[in-house]
Write a protein that holds these residues in place. Structure first.
Motif, PDB file in Angstrom:
ATOM      1  N   GLN A  23       0.812  -1.214   0.000  1.00 24.99           N
ATOM      2  CA  GLN A  23       0.000   0.000   0.000  1.00 24.99           C
ATOM      3  C   GLN A  23       0.850   1.270   0.000  1.00 24.99           C
ATOM      4  N   VAL A  24       2.132   1.156   0.304  1.00 24.09           N
ATOM      5  CA  VAL A  24       2.973   2.357   0.392  1.00 24.09           C
ATOM      6  C   VAL A  24       4.196   2.282  -0.520  1.00 24.09           C
ATOM      7  N   ILE A  25       4.087   1.564  -1.612  1.00 23.00           N
ATOM      8  CA  ILE A  25       5.202   1.483  -2.553  1.00 23.00           C
ATOM      9  C   ILE A  25       4.692   1.702  -3.971  1.00 23.00           C
ATOM     10  N   PRO A  26       5.578   2.152  -4.856  1.00 20.87           N
ATOM     11  CA  PRO A  26       5.168   2.282  -6.262  1.00 20.87           C
ATOM     12  C   PRO A  26       4.939   0.901  -6.879  1.00 20.87           C
ATOM     13  N   ILE A  27       4.120   0.863  -7.898  1.00 17.13           N
ATOM     14  CA  ILE A  27       3.839  -0.406  -8.573  1.00 17.13           C
ATOM     15  C   ILE A  27       5.118  -1.013  -9.152  1.00 17.13           C
ATOM     16  N   SER A  28       6.127  -0.185  -9.443  1.00 14.16           N
ATOM     17  CA  SER A  28       7.400  -0.712  -9.942  1.00 14.16           C
ATOM     18  C   SER A  28       8.073  -1.620  -8.917  1.00 14.16           C
ATOM     19  N   ILE A  29       7.847  -1.374  -7.634  1.00 13.80           N
ATOM     20  CA  ILE A  29       8.401  -2.240  -6.592  1.00 13.80           C
ATOM     21  C   ILE A  29       7.646  -3.566  -6.574  1.00 13.80           C
ATOM     22  N   ALA A  85      -5.565  -6.886  -9.409  1.00 11.18           N
ATOM     23  CA  ALA A  85      -5.302  -7.051 -10.845  1.00 11.18           C
ATOM     24  C   ALA A  85      -3.897  -6.571 -11.219  1.00 11.18           C
ATOM     25  N   ASP A  86      -3.428  -5.493 -10.575  1.00 10.00           N
ATOM     26  CA  ASP A  86      -2.080  -4.999 -10.850  1.00 10.00           C
ATOM     27  C   ASP A  86      -1.026  -5.988 -10.382  1.00 10.00           C
ATOM     28  N   LEU A  87      -1.271  -6.638  -9.251  1.00 11.47           N
ATOM     29  CA  LEU A  87      -0.332  -7.645  -8.770  1.00 11.47           C
ATOM     30  C   LEU A  87      -0.331  -8.865  -9.680  1.00 11.47           C
ATOM     31  N   LYS A  88      -1.513  -9.255 -10.151  1.00 14.85           N
ATOM     32  CA  LYS A  88      -1.600 -10.390 -11.077  1.00 14.85           C
ATOM     33  C   LYS A  88      -0.840 -10.097 -12.364  1.00 14.85           C
ATOM     34  N   LYS A  89      -0.968  -8.882 -12.869  1.00 13.97           N
ATOM     35  CA  LYS A  89      -0.276  -8.483 -14.096  1.00 13.97           C
ATOM     36  C   LYS A  89       1.234  -8.526 -13.894  1.00 13.97           C
ATOM     37  N   ALA A  90       1.715  -7.992 -12.783  1.00 19.12           N
ATOM     38  CA  ALA A  90       3.151  -8.007 -12.493  1.00 19.12           C
ATOM     39  C   ALA A  90       3.651  -9.446 -12.342  1.00 19.12           C
ATOM     40  N   ALA A  91       2.882 -10.283 -11.670  1.00 11.35           N
ATOM     41  CA  ALA A  91       3.272 -11.679 -11.471  1.00 11.35           C
ATOM     42  C   ALA A  91       3.409 -12.411 -12.803  1.00 11.35           C
ATOM     43  N   ALA A  92       2.454 -12.204 -13.686  1.00 12.01           N
ATOM     44  CA  ALA A  92       2.444 -12.911 -14.972  1.00 12.01           C
ATOM     45  C   ALA A  92       3.692 -12.617 -15.799  1.00 12.01           C
ATOM     46  N   TYR A  94       6.552 -12.531 -14.855  1.00 15.24           N
ATOM     47  CA  TYR A  94       7.664 -13.325 -14.331  1.00 15.24           C
ATOM     48  C   TYR A  94       7.291 -14.785 -14.098  1.00 15.24           C
ATOM     49  N   GLY A  95       6.298 -15.256 -14.817  1.00 16.51           N
ATOM     50  CA  GLY A  95       5.931 -16.669 -14.754  1.00 16.51           C
ATOM     51  C   GLY A  95       5.215 -17.077 -13.491  1.00 16.51           C
ATOM     52  N   LEU A  96       4.603 -16.114 -12.818  1.00 18.14           N
ATOM     53  CA  LEU A  96       3.870 -16.396 -11.593  1.00 18.14           C
ATOM     54  C   LEU A  96       2.392 -16.083 -11.804  1.00 18.14           C
ATOM     55  N   GLU A  97       1.553 -16.702 -11.006  1.00 17.44           N
ATOM     56  CA  GLU A  97       0.122 -16.427 -11.079  1.00 17.44           C
ATOM     57  C   GLU A  97      -0.470 -16.434  -9.683  1.00 17.44           C
ATOM     58  N   ASN A 107     -10.018  -6.563   7.283  1.00 13.43           N
ATOM     59  CA  ASN A 107     -10.201  -6.109   5.901  1.00 13.43           C
ATOM     60  C   ASN A 107      -8.957  -6.279   5.040  1.00 13.43           C
ATOM     61  N   ASN A 108      -8.204  -7.315   5.311  1.00 14.33           N
ATOM     62  CA  ASN A 108      -7.007  -7.626   4.544  1.00 14.33           C
ATOM     63  C   ASN A 108      -7.237  -8.872   3.699  1.00 14.33           C
ATOM     64  N   PHE A 109      -6.250  -9.140   2.853  1.00 13.54           N
ATOM     65  CA  PHE A 109      -6.259 -10.344   2.024  1.00 13.54           C
ATOM     66  C   PHE A 109      -4.921 -11.038   2.132  1.00 13.54           C
ATOM     67  N   SER A 110      -4.927 -12.329   1.946  1.00 12.48           N
ATOM     68  CA  SER A 110      -3.710 -13.095   1.685  1.00 12.48           C
ATOM     69  C   SER A 110      -3.768 -13.488   0.224  1.00 12.48           C
ATOM     70  N   LEU A 111      -2.768 -13.074  -0.515  1.00 13.38           N
ATOM     71  CA  LEU A 111      -2.661 -13.428  -1.931  1.00 13.38           C
ATOM     72  C   LEU A 111      -1.537 -14.432  -2.058  1.00 13.38           C
ATOM     73  N   ILE A 112      -1.853 -15.599  -2.567  1.00 10.47           N
ATOM     74  CA  ILE A 112      -0.862 -16.660  -2.678  1.00 10.47           C
ATOM     75  C   ILE A 112      -0.517 -16.831  -4.153  1.00 10.47           C
ATOM     76  N   CYS A 113       0.746 -16.599  -4.468  1.00 12.63           N
ATOM     77  CA  CYS A 113       1.230 -16.692  -5.849  1.00 12.63           C
ATOM     78  C   CYS A 113       2.223 -17.828  -5.978  1.00 12.63           C
ATOM     79  N   GLY A 114       2.204 -18.467  -7.134  1.00 14.94           N
ATOM     80  CA  GLY A 114       3.155 -19.533  -7.442  1.00 14.94           C
ATOM     81  C   GLY A 114       3.420 -19.549  -8.926  1.00 14.94           C
ATOM     82  N   ARG A 115       4.271 -20.432  -9.348  1.00 10.58           N
ATOM     83  CA  ARG A 115       4.625 -20.518 -10.766  1.00 10.58           C
ATOM     84  C   ARG A 115       3.417 -20.948 -11.596  1.00 10.58           C
TER      85      ARG A 115
END
Length: 118
Positions: A23-29, A85-92, A94-97, A107-115
């Protein structure tokens, strides 16, 4: 192969856990985090991201909308809740989803990403 990280660490982590920073970093990070995960995670392991996010451009609660407004009031353009959606796009890139999106307390989420494909 790029050498921007210690090659001895390549594919040596079973999990990377990132808590309350998106929440406190640029999307580039976000992009950089996915790039690191691509190199550092073992093939069948996971990146877990925890925090508040928007979903399809919408806030999940009024308190998250207020939190986003507070962050943005600091005058730093990159601050504010990121959209899943922005995190999903960044993940994709680099071969992650996104494997799973879990609603959590406060009011938080856990987002679990893998290859992709594993």
């Amino acid at each position: 192969m790029e050498t921007w990280f210690n090659l001895s660490l390549e594919k040596s982590f079973s999990v990377i856990f990132c808590i309350n920073i998106f929440q406190v970093i640029p999307i580039s990070i976000v992009d950089g985090m996915m790039r690191c995960a691509q190199h550092l995670l073992k093939d069948d392991e996971l990146l877990l991201i925890y925090g508040p996010f928007r979903v399809h451009g919408e806030f999940s609660t009024d308190s998250n909308r207020e939190f986003d407004a507070t962050l943005r009031s600091a005058g730093i353009e990159e601050w504010g809740l990121k959209d899943v959606a922005d995190l999903k796009k960044a993940a994709a890139k680099y071969g992650l989803e996104l494997k799973e999106q879990i609603e959590m307390p406060s009011n938080n989420f856990s987002l679990i990403c893998g290859r992709i494909g594993l």
